[in-house]
Enzyme design. Structure first.
Site, PDB file in Angstrom:
ATOM      1  N   SER A  12       0.779  -1.355  -0.291  1.00 20.53           N
ATOM      2  CA  SER A  12      -0.428  -0.301   0.147  1.00 20.53           C
ATOM      3  C   SER A  12       1.009   1.336   0.404  1.00 20.53           C
ATOM      4  O   SER A  12       0.469   2.292  -0.627  1.00 20.53           O
ATOM      5  CB  SER A  12      -0.916  -0.180   0.933  1.00 20.53           C
ATOM      6  OG  SER A  12      -0.260  -0.171   2.612  1.00 20.53           O
ATOM      7  N   SER A 140      16.637  -6.446   6.435  1.00 26.14           N
ATOM      8  CA  SER A 140      17.534  -5.390   7.161  1.00 26.14           C
ATOM      9  C   SER A 140      18.775  -5.519   7.599  1.00 26.14           C
ATOM     10  O   SER A 140      19.134  -6.558   7.683  1.00 26.14           O
ATOM     11  CB  SER A 140      16.926  -5.545   8.127  1.00 26.14           C
ATOM     12  OG  SER A 140      16.728  -3.984   8.759  1.00 26.14           O
ATOM     13  N   TYR A 153      13.331  -6.559  16.431  1.00 19.85           N
ATOM     14  CA  TYR A 153      13.355  -6.780  15.060  1.00 19.85           C
ATOM     15  C   TYR A 153      14.554  -6.925  14.385  1.00 19.85           C
ATOM     16  O   TYR A 153      14.640  -7.974  13.173  1.00 19.85           O
ATOM     17  CB  TYR A 153      13.325  -4.389  14.969  1.00 19.85           C
ATOM     18  CG  TYR A 153      13.257  -4.653  13.085  1.00 19.85           C
ATOM     19  CD1 TYR A 153      11.942  -4.402  12.082  1.00 19.85           C
ATOM     20  CD2 TYR A 153      14.329  -4.055  12.539  1.00 19.85           C
ATOM     21  CE1 TYR A 153      12.077  -4.455  11.174  1.00 19.85           C
ATOM     22  CE2 TYR A 153      14.292  -3.722  11.117  1.00 19.85           C
ATOM     23  CZ  TYR A 153      12.911  -4.254  10.007  1.00 19.85           C
ATOM     24  OH  TYR A 153      13.159  -3.108   8.619  1.00 19.85           O
ATOM     25  N   LYS A 157      14.714 -10.352  11.393  1.00 21.46           N
ATOM     26  CA  LYS A 157      15.221  -9.703  10.151  1.00 21.46           C
ATOM     27  C   LYS A 157      16.867 -10.701  10.031  1.00 21.46           C
ATOM     28  O   LYS A 157      17.050 -11.792   8.886  1.00 21.46           O
ATOM     29  CB  LYS A 157      15.811  -9.081  10.100  1.00 21.46           C
ATOM     30  CG  LYS A 157      14.299  -7.810  10.108  1.00 21.46           C
ATOM     31  CD  LYS A 157      13.330  -7.845   8.364  1.00 21.46           C
ATOM     32  CE  LYS A 157      12.582  -6.882   8.947  1.00 21.46           C
ATOM     33  NZ  LYS A 157      12.000  -7.339   6.793  1.00 21.46           N
TER      34      LYS A 157
HETATM   35  P1  NDP Z   1       6.287   0.545   5.637  1.00 19.16           P
HETATM   36  O1  NDP Z   1       5.773   1.001   6.957  1.00 19.16           O
HETATM   37  O2  NDP Z   1       6.378   1.935   4.953  1.00 19.16           O
HETATM   38  O3  NDP Z   1       5.142   0.460   4.277  1.00 19.16           O
HETATM   39  C1  NDP Z   1       4.470  -1.323   4.971  1.00 19.16           C
HETATM   40  C2  NDP Z   1       3.845  -2.058   4.680  1.00 19.16           C
HETATM   41  O4  NDP Z   1       2.956  -3.305   5.234  1.00 19.16           O
HETATM   42  C3  NDP Z   1       2.273  -1.372   4.513  1.00 19.16           C
HETATM   43  O5  NDP Z   1       1.763  -1.811   3.445  1.00 19.16           O
HETATM   44  C4  NDP Z   1       1.247  -2.023   5.672  1.00 19.16           C
HETATM   45  O6  NDP Z   1       0.784  -1.779   5.119  1.00 19.16           O
HETATM   46  C5  NDP Z   1       2.075  -3.889   5.513  1.00 19.16           C
HETATM   47  N1  NDP Z   1       2.102  -4.585   5.969  1.00 19.16           N
HETATM   48  C6  NDP Z   1       2.050  -3.855   7.969  1.00 19.16           C
HETATM   49  N2  NDP Z   1       1.643  -5.610   8.191  1.00 19.16           N
HETATM   50  C7  NDP Z   1       0.894  -6.348   7.255  1.00 19.16           C
HETATM   51  C8  NDP Z   1       0.603  -6.903   7.645  1.00 19.16           C
HETATM   52  N3  NDP Z   1       0.365  -8.220   8.637  1.00 19.16           N
HETATM   53  N4  NDP Z   1      -0.193  -7.954   6.211  1.00 19.16           N
HETATM   54  C9  NDP Z   1      -0.023  -7.556   5.782  1.00 19.16           C
HETATM   55  N5  NDP Z   1       0.684  -6.444   5.247  1.00 19.16           N
HETATM   56  C10 NDP Z   1       1.074  -5.935   6.001  1.00 19.16           C
HETATM   57  O7  NDP Z   1       7.477   0.202   5.440  1.00 19.16           O
HETATM   58  P2  NDP Z   1       8.234  -0.223   4.655  1.00 19.16           P
HETATM   59  O8  NDP Z   1       8.041   0.102   2.909  1.00 19.16           O
HETATM   60  O9  NDP Z   1      10.030   0.963   5.234  1.00 19.16           O
HETATM   61  O10 NDP Z   1       9.216  -1.425   5.234  1.00 19.16           O
HETATM   62  C11 NDP Z   1       8.618  -2.700   3.829  1.00 19.16           C
HETATM   63  C12 NDP Z   1      10.005  -3.911   3.905  1.00 19.16           C
HETATM   64  O11 NDP Z   1      10.491  -3.193   4.305  1.00 19.16           O
HETATM   65  C13 NDP Z   1       9.185  -4.335   5.749  1.00 19.16           C
HETATM   66  O12 NDP Z   1       9.409  -6.069   5.942  1.00 19.16           O
HETATM   67  C14 NDP Z   1      10.893  -3.087   6.216  1.00 19.16           C
HETATM   68  O13 NDP Z   1      11.518  -4.611   7.954  1.00 19.16           O
HETATM   69  C15 NDP Z   1      12.083  -3.657   5.600  1.00 19.16           C
HETATM   70  N6  NDP Z   1      12.898  -2.502   5.732  1.00 19.16           N
HETATM   71  C16 NDP Z   1      12.270  -1.486   5.267  1.00 19.16           C
HETATM   72  C17 NDP Z   1      13.891  -0.592   5.645  1.00 19.16           C
HETATM   73  C18 NDP Z   1      13.160   0.880   5.995  1.00 19.16           C
HETATM   74  O14 NDP Z   1      14.422   2.097   5.532  1.00 19.16           O
HETATM   75  N7  NDP Z   1      12.109   1.310   5.210  1.00 19.16           N
HETATM   76  C19 NDP Z   1      14.706  -1.192   6.388  1.00 19.16           C
HETATM   77  C20 NDP Z   1      15.008  -1.908   6.221  1.00 19.16           C
HETATM   78  C21 NDP Z   1      14.298  -3.259   6.175  1.00 19.16           C
HETATM   79  P3  NDP Z   1      -1.184  -1.546   6.196  1.00 19.16           P
HETATM   80  O15 NDP Z   1      -0.308  -0.393   6.935  1.00 19.16           O
HETATM   81  O16 NDP Z   1      -1.966  -1.973   5.964  1.00 19.16           O
HETATM   82  O17 NDP Z   1      -0.935  -2.950   6.768  1.00 19.16           O
END
Ligand code: NDP
Length: 244
Positions: A12, A140, A153, A157
């Site tokens: 999303s 991560s 976390y 990871k």
């Molecule tokens: P965001 O918080 O921007 O987006 C997270 C996404 O995951 C949203 O679409 C959210 O949708 C969805 N989500 C969360 N929980 C669930 C669930 N139980 N079921 C289905 N969807 C879910 O995060 P990022 O884009 O930054 O992160 C994406 C991935 O990258 C994660 O795994 C994160 O750990 C990893 N990451 C990010 C880093 C960063 O610096 N941004 C660094 C290292 C890793 P909704 O809110 O509708 O649940």
């Protein structure tokens, strides 16, 4: 329905959204998922349909096995199965380990690790049958090196990294690749809690002097899922501007 299908969990916003956009441009059938922000997901579906008609948005909590099973049934009915699975959905928790309550620990494990199990487990029968497929887990750098105040976390990871290496060995004979992308700081809402001073002090530590862009993660995921990387499996690719 013909063509290859990719499922991007947590699409999303942020990294997942950029990955979905990349695969849509490349003409894949793209399934996008999230748990809460369904309006945003539907908006993305609508926008992507302007360039590619084969887009499907599904609301589902990846930590719930029976919900994920329903999601796969829906995908299988429409597209036949998932050729490329991107386990991206995730949440973070920042705080002292001593002050964490068991429910917080469980929630991180359930979404960030069990979610990877659930989706991989349900995607695999189709991939194994076809003797081809790719799973990319968004991990991560904290899974590589650990971070203070992010103990759970870092733990999940780290587990995702080991999961990727182990599953790659098990699935090699079925010609299925499994890799992880260990991101450094990527500019998304997940880091929205940082003040601009905090952001600047992190940037000072990063040799590339900036946060990563979601599109850079998307390009890496696309490469790992393409024919250009057919012999790359069981790897944790670090994408952090030489930070760690
Ligand atoms: P965001 O918080 O921007 O987006 C997270 C996404 O995951 C949203 O679409 C959210 O949708 C969805 N989500 C969360 N929980 C669930 C669930 N139980 N079921 C289905 N969807 C879910 O995060 P990022 O884009 O930054 O992160 C994406 C991935 O990258 C994660 O795994 C994160 O750990 C990893 N990451 C990010 C880093 C960063 O610096 N941004 C660094 C290292 C890793 P909704 O809110 O509708 O649940």
């Amino acid at each position: 329905m013909r063509g290859k299908t990719v499922l991007v969990t947590g699409a999303s916003r942020g990294i997942g959204k950029a990955i979905a956009e990349k695969f849509a441009v490349e003409n894949f059938n793209v399934v996008i998922n999230c748990r809460n922000s369904f309006e945003k997901l539907l908006k993305l579906e609508k926008n992507l349909k302007e360039i590619n008609s084969n887009i499907l948005a599904i609301k589902c909590d990846v930590s719930n096995y029976s919900g994920v099973k329903d999601m796969f049934k829906n995908i299988n009915d429409i597209f036949g199965g998932v050729d490329i699975l991107v386990n991206n959905a995730g949440i973070s928790y920042i705080g002292l380990f001593n002050e964490m309550v068991p429910e917080q620990w469980d929630e991180l494990i359930d979404i960030n690790l069990k979610g990877v199990y659930n989706c991989s487990h349900l995607a695999l029968p189709y991939m194994i049958h076809n003797k081809t497929g790719s799973i990319v887990n968004i991990s991560s750098v904290w899974g590589n090196v650990g971070a203070s105040c992010e103990v759970v976390y870092s733990s999940v990871k780290g587990a995702v990294n080991s999961f990727s290496k182990a599953l790659a060995k098990e699935l090699g004979p079925s010609n299925i690749k499994v890799n992880a992308v260990a991101c450094g700081v990527i500019d998304t809402e997940m880091n929205g809690f940082l003040s601009s001073e905090e952001k600047n002090s992190i940037i000072e530590e990063i040799p590339f002097m900036r946060f990563g862009d979601t599109r850079e993660v998307a390009e890496t995921v696309y490469f790992l899922s393409s024919g250009e990387s057919d012999y790359i499996s069981g790897q944790v690719i670090t994408l952090d501007g030489a930070w760690t």
